[in-house]
Motif scaffolding. Structure first.
Motif, PDB file in Angstrom:
ATOM      1  N   THR A 146     -61.083 -55.311  45.955  1.00 49.10           N
ATOM      2  CA  THR A 146     -60.711 -55.338  44.542  1.00 49.10           C
ATOM      3  C   THR A 146     -61.899 -54.869  43.707  1.00 49.10           C
ATOM      4  OG1 THR A 146     -61.379 -57.657  44.365  1.00 49.10           O
ATOM      5  CG2 THR A 146     -59.072 -57.220  44.859  1.00 49.10           C
ATOM      6  N   GLU A 189     -51.627 -52.870  47.501  1.00 51.13           N
ATOM      7  CA  GLU A 189     -52.453 -54.072  47.643  1.00 51.13           C
ATOM      8  C   GLU A 189     -53.926 -53.732  47.762  1.00 51.13           C
ATOM      9  OE1 GLU A 189     -51.307 -57.108  47.450  1.00 51.13           O
ATOM     10  OE2 GLU A 189     -49.221 -56.459  47.235  1.00 51.13           O
ATOM     11  N   ASN A 190     -54.256 -52.417  47.758  1.00 49.08           N
ATOM     12  CA  ASN A 190     -55.644 -51.972  47.950  1.00 49.08           C
ATOM     13  C   ASN A 190     -56.240 -52.627  49.193  1.00 49.08           C
ATOM     14  OD1 ASN A 190     -57.194 -49.972  46.881  1.00 49.08           O
ATOM     15  ND2 ASN A 190     -58.334 -51.274  45.503  1.00 49.08           N
ATOM     16  N   THR A 191     -55.459 -52.618  50.241  1.00 50.30           N
ATOM     17  CA  THR A 191     -55.893 -53.213  51.499  1.00 50.30           C
ATOM     18  C   THR A 191     -55.911 -52.144  52.585  1.00 50.30           C
ATOM     19  OG1 THR A 191     -54.946 -55.354  50.897  1.00 50.30           O
ATOM     20  CG2 THR A 191     -55.377 -54.969  53.231  1.00 50.30           C
TER      21      THR A 191
END
Length: 120
Positions: free
Chosen positions: A25, A75-77
């Motif tokens: 994040t 989800e920026n994962t």
């Protein structure tokens, strides 16, 4: 400030699989990469797989065909699917974010690291 949370390490038998997750994040630049590195005692940290903001991926030769890096943009994962694991894959795995700002200065951010142990 980029914040990284890793999950998914553990112990697996040779030939097995593990999936590592890296939730990042705070990335504000359009130019960045998220990658996985690993380190064993007495050795330097080495790159395993990287995915760039544009989607290009790159792998170390020793994991090609066995590991796959992917991401969930919503989800920026970033995930590292590790298959056909070998005892020599045993290491502490770190997630890394390299973010380049509008002045073309690149900053490095590291996750907390997690142990992956492959038993023979």
């Amino acid at each position: 400030q980029v914040h990284i949370v890793q999950s998914g390490g553990g112990v697996v038998r040779a030939g097995g699989s593990l999936r590592l997750s890296c939730a990042a994040t705070g990335i504000i630049s359009r130019i960045y990469s998220i990658g996985w590195y690993r380190q064993t005692p007495g050795n330097e940290r080495e790159a395993v797989a990287i995915i760039e903001s544009g989607g290009n991926t790159d792998y170390a030769d020793f994991v090609k065909g066995r590991f796959t890096i992917s991401r969930d943009n919503a989800e920026n994962t970033v995930f590292l699917q590790m298959n056909s694991l070998k005892p020599e894959d045993t290491a502490v795995y770190y997630c890394n974010v390299k973010e380049t700002n509008s002045w073309f200065v690149t900053y490095d951010y590291w996750g907390q690291g997690m142990q992956v142990t492959v038993s023979s």
